[in-house]
Design a protein around this motif. Structure first.
Motif: not given
Length: 400
Positions: A17, A21, A25, A47, A49, A286-287, A313, A316, A389
């Motif tokens: 990830l 990533p 994802y 998680l 997505t 990303p998160l 995410s 994603a 992150r």
């Protein structure tokens, strides 16, 4: 609606990830909307997505940011002292509403518009410095100093007091397991810095955001002392960190797509829309900040128990073909409205207008000054930060 509880996902590798990533994802997103994973901290999390689920969850009031709603022993996360921890990223209404209202006046479109010319001037001065050399690391010499200058001017931090925020934020956002004391030292340094800064502003208030917040604390009693210091920390930290990565990632994406870059050079008026697509294509976060359900909630048909850690995410969601056509392709002509790079719901990024404006001006000035700008290393040699992150670059070598 019937719900299920999935077994632990065998598809996720925290190292992947970080390294790839979007590929990782994509596999998770197509395998299912919600996965039980083990994070880089060794603790379990859920998680999410897919775009629809992520967007809905960002605005779901049952998903709390308050760490007090985490299941005991189920979340460790970054440990900050109370003087830095009482910030908007750890709060729900009504405290979140009260504090956000106090600081939001600094980030209205009108206030941000007044900063356009100072930002343009700062960008020009930075480019003047690197222009004679013919090559540069655009992170160290441009993408990092531009937002820190802007946010320090907004807060009222004098130039001689601008410490090494990049080193501090690197230590917090992408800690080095081989040097566990670096993050603790960064926290101590930040706490000492803000303690001294607030004392200085109290002794000699000025026409800046920090002085105004101190007046709210001391004269109107609408902030606690911890809330005041935490708010100053968050504005400086987030206002710097995310904008550095947004500018860096956007520049790399353009240099990696010469056809798209040529079209943008031919029509600079498209730049504002291009920034939205660049934020979707390779955003800085990303998160989203972790959430904790205050009750059992159903996300994507999966029951997530109260108190568990939920990770949404954005990376994603932004590559979800259910929402964006051909999502892995950079398309500066795409209508990217609805992207989640700056959040959604009541926790939507307070500084979003400023981040957009800074990125637009930074790219415009860079492309105008250096028409022959190219990468100075192969694209696969550009070094990224080792973090799930924060999606950002350690350096961006270019020549011109």
């Amino acid at each position: 609606m019937s719900t299920t509880t999935p077994s632990h996902s065998p598809l996720v590798d925290p190292a992947e990830l970080i390294a790839d990533p979007y590929g990782a994802y994509a596999r998770l997103r197509e395998a299912g909307p919600v996965h039980r994973i083990t994070g880089t901290d060794g603790l379990p999390a859920w998680l999410v997505t897919r775009y629809h689920d992520v967007r809905h969850a960002l605005a779901d009031p049952r998903l709390s940011l308050d760490k007090g709603n985490a299941r005991p022993g189920g979340y460790h996360g970054l440990t900050l002292p109370p003087a830095l921890d009482a910030n908007l990223l750890n709060m729900d209404p009504p405290d979140h509403t009260r504090i956000r209202r106090l600081v939001s006046r600094a980030f209205t479109p009108r206030r941000v518009a007044l900063l356009r010319e100072p930002v343009r001037k700062t960008a020009g001065l930075l480019l003047d410095t690197i222009a004679p050399h013919g090559r540069a690391d655009l992170i160290a010499s441009y993408a990092a100093p531009l937002p820190i200058t802007v946010i320090c001017e907004l807060l009222g931090v004098a130039p001689h007091d601008r410490q090494d925020f990049r080193a501090w934020t690197d230590a917090l956002v992408a800690p080095d397991p081989a040097q566990p004391d670096r993050a603790k030292e960064a926290v101590r340094s930040m706490l000492a810095f803000f303690t001294q800064l607030l004392a200085t502003k109290r002794a000699a208030p000025a026409d800046d955001l920090l002085s105004a917040l101190i007046a709210v604390r001391d004269e109107e009693d609408r902030l606690s002392e911890d809330e005041l210091m935490s708010l100053a920390f968050l504005v400086l930290f987030a206002g710097y960190e995310n904008t550095v990565h947004l500018i860096g990632n956007a520049t790399l994406a353009l240099l990696s797509h010469p056809g798209q870059l040529a079209e943008l050079r031919a029509d600079p008026g498209r730049l504002a829309g291009a920034v939205e697509e660049l934020a979707r294509y390779d955003g800085p976060v990303p998160l989203a900040i972790r959430r904790f359900p205050t009750e059992d909630v159903v996300i994507g048909g999966i029951t997530v128990p109260a108190g568990e850690t939920v990770l949404l995410s954005l990376a994603a969601a932004h590559r979800d073909p259910r929402r964006f056509t051909d999502p892995d392709r950079l398309d500066l002509g795409r209508d990217a409205t609805g992207h989640l790079a700056l959040g959604h719901g009541i926790h939507y990024c307070l500084g979003a207008p400023l981040a957009r404006m800074e990125t637009e001006i930074a790219l415009a000035a860079l492309l105008e000054r250096f028409p022959g700008l190219v990468l100075d290393v192969p694209v696969d040699e550009v070094r990224r930060r080792p973090s799930m992150r924060a999606r950002g670059l350690l350096s961006l070598p270019v020549r011109f």
